[in-house]
Design a protein around this motif. Structure first.
Motif, short mmCIF file in Angstrom:
data_model
loop_
_atom_site.label_atom_id
_atom_site.label_comp_id
_atom_site.label_asym_id
_atom_site.label_seq_id
_atom_site.Cartn_x
_atom_site.Cartn_y
_atom_site.Cartn_z
N LYS A 10 0.83 -1.20 0.00
CA LYS A 10 0.00 0.00 0.00
C LYS A 10 0.87 1.25 0.00
N GLN A 11 0.56 2.14 -0.91
CA GLN A 11 1.28 3.41 -0.95
C GLN A 11 0.54 4.44 -0.11
N ARG A 12 1.33 5.24 0.57
CA ARG A 12 0.71 6.29 1.37
C ARG A 12 0.11 7.34 0.44
N PRO A 13 -1.04 7.87 0.81
CA PRO A 13 -1.63 8.92 -0.03
C PRO A 13 -0.71 10.13 -0.11
N GLU A 15 0.43 13.75 0.08
CA GLU A 15 0.02 14.96 0.80
C GLU A 15 0.27 16.15 -0.12
#
Length: 202
Positions: A10-13, A15
């Motif tokens: 999972k990639q972090r959203p 910012e």
């Protein structure tokens, strides 16, 4: 059984970076229209009806049909990229509300100065304001119906703009047209910032 890291971790959203842009210019030049046409949220408007008491103070020459005016600011938002969001602040155009400009200008990356080709002199004060405060700005000539079109070189000379100041023609009612102007402002501000970091040749 061997367990390894999934390639689909999972990639972090992302910012997004948020930047503040002012939309300025003379009375009735199309600032509220420009912010409203490009904003992806319902724009905040502080418009009030023009009153008889204010008529001696407000120059309606060329905008006789205008019945409302911005008394504080317009506010909108547009996402240029997944990682870049612009907050737009439309300034009031009348002289008597210019005391708000200093507060609105705090923290801004740059500005758009909208110009009406029929009343170019109305944007002199905005151009002077941003030049004196060294805030990067772009001039956008709003194409009003029935207004005479002037070559950009003529407009640049009339406004006495520095060669580095971008000058565009736009339609404040058209989302893509206003978006192009905003992209130009951001690019111009970034170029100015990069030049400011370059060492001075000795």
């Amino acid at each position: 059984m061997a367990f390894g890291r999934s390639s689909r971790a999972k990639q972090r959203p992302v910012e997004p970076v948020t930047l503040k842009i002012l939309v300025a210019g003379g009375f009735g030049v199309g600032k509220t229209t420009a912010v409203g046409s490009v904003s992806e949220i319902r724009p905040l408007r502080t418009e009030e009806r023009l009153s008889e008491a204010g008529r001696p103070l407000d120059d309606l020459a060329g905008v006789e049909s205008k019945s409302t005016t911005t008394v504080a600011m317009d506010f909108g938002r547009i996402t240029l990229r997944e990682d870049l969001v612009l907050y737009l602040f439309g300034t009031p155009g009348q002289d008597r509300f210019w005391f708000l400009w200093d507060e609105l200008a705090q923290g801004s990356l740059g500005a758009v100065v909208l110009a009406d080709p029929r009343r170019l002199e109305d944007c002199f004060a905005a151009v002077d304001y941003f030049e004196r405060r060294r805030i990067p700005f772009t001039v956008a000539v709003n194409t009003f119906e029935g207004a005479e079109r002037f070559p950009t070189e003529t407009v640049r000379a009339a406004l006495d703009l520095d060669p580095e100041v971008p000058l565009l023609v736009c339609d404040a009612r058209d989302r893509s047209s206003v978006r192009d102007v905003l992209v130009t402002v951001v690019e111009h501000a970034q170029e100015r910032a990069l030049r400011a970091r370059e060492p001075v040749a000795t």
